[in-house]
Write an enzyme that holds these catalytic residues in place. Structure first.
Site, short mmCIF file in Angstrom:
data_model
loop_
_atom_site.label_atom_id
_atom_site.label_comp_id
_atom_site.label_asym_id
_atom_site.label_seq_id
_atom_site.Cartn_x
_atom_site.Cartn_y
_atom_site.Cartn_z
CB ILE A 53 -0.90 0.01 1.24
CG1 ILE A 53 -1.76 -1.26 1.25
CG2 ILE A 53 -1.78 1.25 1.23
CD1 ILE A 53 -2.58 -1.40 2.51
N PRO A 54 0.87 1.98 -1.11
CG PRO A 54 0.34 2.94 -3.18
CD PRO A 54 0.03 1.78 -2.30
CB CYS A 55 0.75 4.72 3.23
SG CYS A 55 2.37 4.08 3.67
CG HIS A 56 5.13 6.53 -0.52
ND1 HIS A 56 5.07 5.15 -0.53
CD2 HIS A 56 5.36 6.91 -1.80
CE1 HIS A 56 5.29 4.74 -1.78
NE2 HIS A 56 5.45 5.77 -2.56
NE ARG A 57 3.21 5.78 -5.54
CZ ARG A 57 3.16 4.59 -6.11
NH1 ARG A 57 2.01 4.03 -6.35
NH2 ARG A 57 4.25 3.98 -6.43
#
Length: 104
Positions: A53-57
């Site tokens: 899960i690209p939570c940094h995006r």
DNA sequence: CTGGTGACCGCTT
DNA sequence: AAAGCGGCCACCA
């Protein structure tokens, strides 16, 4: 079928293309409730699948990164985004260019 | 079961 | 312009 709110949130976040950013409110809207923005933050907080899960995006509606990003610091999130080609202006992302509206 | 909290957003004073 | 409050979901004491 996992129609849980959290699951939906994860699905949407996973759909965020590389080099693009999305806001909590936008994700909440895609999930079906624009007021779930808080839940979105909590969902990413638990982040059951880091790396998947690209939570940094995910940034707030102001284009700023979250302060509670307790994963190497906020600088880490900025680093990852810049690595994908996202430009930072005054410590925030110009949503006019990198905002992902979920329409792939 | 009740209450409180959290990576937020929008409307209302 | 700044501050306050409500709303939604899940988890912990």
């Amino acid at each position: 079928m996992s129609e849980n709110t959290f699951t939906k949130i994860y699905e949407v976040v996973k759909k965020i293309p590389r080099g693009r950013v999305c806001t909590y409110g936008q994700i909440a809207l895609l999930v079906g409730n624009p007021r779930l923005s808080r839940v979105v933050g909590y969902a990413l907080h638990v982040n059951p699948e880091p790396g998947v899960i690209p939570c940094h995006r995910v940034v707030n509606r102001n284009g700023e990164v979250s302060r509670a990003f307790a994963f190497g610091g906020e600088n880490m999130q900025i680093q990852l985004l810049e690595d994908e080609g996202v430009e930072f202006v005054a410590g925030r992302v110009p949503l006019d260019r990198y905002m992902w509206y979920g329409d792939e």
